[in-house]
Design an enzyme around this catalytic site. Structure first.
Site, PDB file in Angstrom:
ATOM      1  N   LYS A 133       0.856  -1.190   0.000  1.00  0.00           N
ATOM      2  CA  LYS A 133       0.000   0.000   0.000  1.00  0.00           C
ATOM      3  C   LYS A 133       0.891   1.239   0.000  1.00  0.00           C
ATOM      4  CE  LYS A 133      -3.670   2.337   2.598  1.00  0.00           C
ATOM      5  NZ  LYS A 133      -4.513   2.302   3.808  1.00  0.00           N
ATOM      6  N   LYS A 186      -2.158  -1.705  -3.710  1.00  0.00           N
ATOM      7  CA  LYS A 186      -3.016  -0.522  -3.721  1.00  0.00           C
ATOM      8  C   LYS A 186      -2.157   0.727  -3.833  1.00  0.00           C
ATOM      9  CE  LYS A 186      -6.407   1.917  -0.824  1.00  0.00           C
ATOM     10  NZ  LYS A 186      -7.069   1.973   0.495  1.00  0.00           N
TER      11      LYS A 186
END
Length: 262
Positions: A133, A186
């Site tokens: 992330k 992500k």
């Protein structure tokens, strides 16, 4: 009910409490009668077949907007935060969640959540780890909607630097060893190279999160008649899939399923 009728079988939930319920330790996140817990129970009441995945983080629930417990100096206390994240995960499981998805990026949180879930007889609740992330500007629209932007500083000390080439390998390896069942990357569109690289180093299912900024740019361009929305969205989805994603999380889901059924 609308999603069930469309044929969508999985949802990822985020809780947004009232501002007056936010505090320094995000207590509303592990309140067994909190907003998200009520949402889980309601979904299971009206659509018991729906697979409910719950985001485990603290940024929407803390008064300061950071993803963990702060020290007196204003830094996130990684180890102390793990205790709270595991409490949140158990609370969601008790409410009926089918899976938990920790997005906080604290070191060691997968192992801690797995340990506490198992101790509370939730051994069959899988963990979808936000393993890769990045600290990204693409999260802007979500942070506005969820009122979860940090009140000071940023999250670069615990989210990943998008300028780095290889640090994601370490994150994937750590989460895998700690017991993650899914590995997430992500954002998605700006990180197709990372999705591809991760797909080559893990046998776990790979999840790509097509985030709010990526979604909003497409919607804005379509609204101005600059692009063919359906064609652009489907091209994006196939690009993510082609890069190696087994699962795609996207706000386009309802539109996509309608287009695919035509």
């Amino acid at each position: 009910k609308e999603l069930v009728e469309l044929g969508i079988e999985h949802v990822l939930l985020f809780g947004v409490p009232d501002d007056n319920k936010k505090d320094c330790c995000g207590s509303e996140a592990y309140n067994d009668n909190g907003a998200l817990q009520q949402g889980i129970r309601k979904i299971k009441e009206v659509a018991p077949e729906m697979d409910v995945i719950c985001d485990v983080c603290m940024c929407e629930y803390t008064s300061h907007g950071h993803c963990g417990i702060l020290t007196e100096g204003g830094y996130v206390d990684n180890d102390k935060t793990l205790e709270y994240l595991s409490k949140i995960a158990v609370s969601y499981a008790k409410a009926g969640a089918d899976m938990v998805a920790p997005s906080d990026m604290m070191d060691g949180r997968i192992a801690k959540i797995r340990e506490i879930l198992d101790k509370n007889n939730f051994k069959n609740i899988p963990i979808m780890a936000y393993s890769v992330k990045y600290s990204s500007a693409y999260y802007g629209p979500f942070r506005d909607a969820a009122d979860s932007a940090p009140s000071f500083g940023d999250r670069k000390t615990y989210q990943m630097d998008f300028r780095s080439y290889n640090n994601f390998y370490r994150e994937v390896e750590a989460d895998t060893q700690e017991g993650a069942d899914f590995i997430m990357v992500k954002p998605a569109m700006a990180y197709l190279d990372v999705i591809k690289s991760v797909s080559k180093v893990t046998n776990l299912p790979i999840v790509a999160y097509n985030v709010s900024g990526e979604y909003s740019m497409v919607k804005a361009a379509a609204k101005n008649n600059w692009i063919d929305e359906e064609k652009i969205v489907m091209e994006n989805m196939y690009a993510i899939k082609r890069a190696g994603a087994d699962i795609i999380i996207t706000y386009h889901a309802k539109d996509i399923i309608k287009w695919l059924s035509n």
